[in-house]
Enzyme design. Structure first.
Site, PDB file in Angstrom:
ATOM      1  N   THR A  92      -8.868  81.892  15.929  1.00 27.60           N
ATOM      2  CA  THR A  92      -9.206  80.513  16.434  1.00 27.60           C
ATOM      3  C   THR A  92      -8.175  79.731  17.119  1.00 27.60           C
ATOM      4  OG1 THR A  92     -11.078  80.372  14.752  1.00 27.60           O
ATOM      5  CG2 THR A  92     -10.322  78.351  15.787  1.00 27.60           C
ATOM      6  N   LYS A 116      -6.667  73.019  10.718  1.00 24.53           N
ATOM      7  CA  LYS A 116      -6.059  73.528  12.009  1.00 24.53           C
ATOM      8  C   LYS A 116      -7.167  73.538  13.037  1.00 24.53           C
ATOM      9  CE  LYS A 116      -6.375  77.575  13.271  1.00 24.53           C
ATOM     10  NZ  LYS A 116      -6.455  79.045  13.644  1.00 24.53           N
ATOM     11  N   LYS A 138     -16.135  77.809  19.644  1.00 28.22           N
ATOM     12  CA  LYS A 138     -15.855  77.905  18.299  1.00 28.22           C
ATOM     13  C   LYS A 138     -15.386  76.465  17.787  1.00 28.22           C
ATOM     14  CE  LYS A 138     -14.403  79.299  14.041  1.00 28.22           C
ATOM     15  NZ  LYS A 138     -13.615  80.442  13.911  1.00 28.22           N
TER      16      LYS A 138
END
Length: 284
Positions: free
Chosen positions: A93, A236, A168
């Site tokens: 990601t 994150k 995502k």
């Protein structure tokens, strides 16, 4: 296909195993050589001491590493070693920006790059039941798709380079809101003196139902968080989404608030707790 898999963490280890079980010729690399040796012992295949050696002559290079800089480093080492016309598939990601950078670098080298972040967590990786959202050239995606099916339950190309990463971000935005909602519902139920198992049985079969409720309500009620998707990783991911929103003008008001809640969980020592630990700050 002749395939290399770079990064054998909690996700990459089982994903690479599914590739090998599906009949692909798999070579692996991990920064900790011991983990690569354990993978070979369990699954067969070959481990190499460098990224370039693992990627040498590969038709596909899959990677699942930590962050944008890790992806840049892996691609820089793997790209020259990849077979002509080969494809790099990134399951990390990251920002959409780095996906586009890597795509441009791959095209310049006569190769291709597909950003393909995943959802489903460690359990999904181990079961080969991940959701994969991909971005990149349609032909490159088509070449990678048969291999991706080794560990996917749902697989979709979302558009050009970066589209997988943007999707995502949508996934993580939605999850953050759902987890906070479940945490508050559970906290409220406890304060109201309700039997939490009965509350779950009542509301999880109606419009409040969600994966987070079904799979995390009980452990949240028991205060167990030593598993799952870590708070550090979620922060994150939310940071990436918030940064992108700063560019495209999206209003992520709840996401920003919940990111701050996760910062409070980190301050409680919950960096590696599951994301369901949002309830812990309410009970603290």
């Amino acid at each position: 296909m002749k395939t290399a898999f770079i990064g054998l963490g909690v996700m990459g280890f089982p994903m690479a195993g599914h590739l090998k079980a599906a009949g692909h010729d798999v070579t692996v690399f991990n920064r900790s050589p011991g983990k690569a040796a354990r993978w070979v012992e369990r699954h067969g295949g070959v481990a190499k001491p460098t990224i370039a050696e693992a990627a040498a002559g590969a038709e596909l290079v899959m990677l699942c590493v930590g962050n944008d800089d890790d992806v840049r480093d892996v691609v820089a080492q793997a790209l020259p070693a990849l077979a002509a016309g080969g494809v790099i598939v990134d399951h990390t990601t990251t920002s959409a920006t780095v996906a586009r950078e890597m795509d441009a670098a791959a095209q310049a080298a006569g190769r291709a790059f597909v950003d393909a972040p995943v959802s489903g967590g460690q359990a999904g990786a181990e079961a080969g039941q991940l959701t994969i959202m991909a971005g990149g050239d349609e032909a490159a995606y088509a070449r990678a798709e048969p291999a991706l099916n080794a560990y996917a339950k749902a697989l979709r190309r979302m558009g050009p380079s970066g589209a997988g990463q943007l999707t995502k971000m949508c996934n993580q935005i939605a999850i953050a809101g759902v987890v906070q909602g479940v945490a508050e519902a559970l906290h409220f139920a406890k304060r109201a003196g309700l039997p939490t198992d009965d509350v779950l049985a009542a509301i999880s079969k109606g419009s409040a139902q969600s994966w987070q409720m079904e799979n995390r309500w009980k452990t949240m009620a028991e205060g167990r968080f030593d598993f799952g998707f870590a708070v550090d990783w979620m922060r994150k991911d939310l940071g990436i989404a918030l940064a992108e929103a700063g560019v495209n003008g999206a209003r992520l008001e709840a996401t920003a608030l919940i990111d701050g809640f996760y910062a409070q969980v980190q301050a409680m020592g919950g960096n590696r707790w599951d994301t369901s630990s949002l309830v812990a700050r309410l009970e603290n």
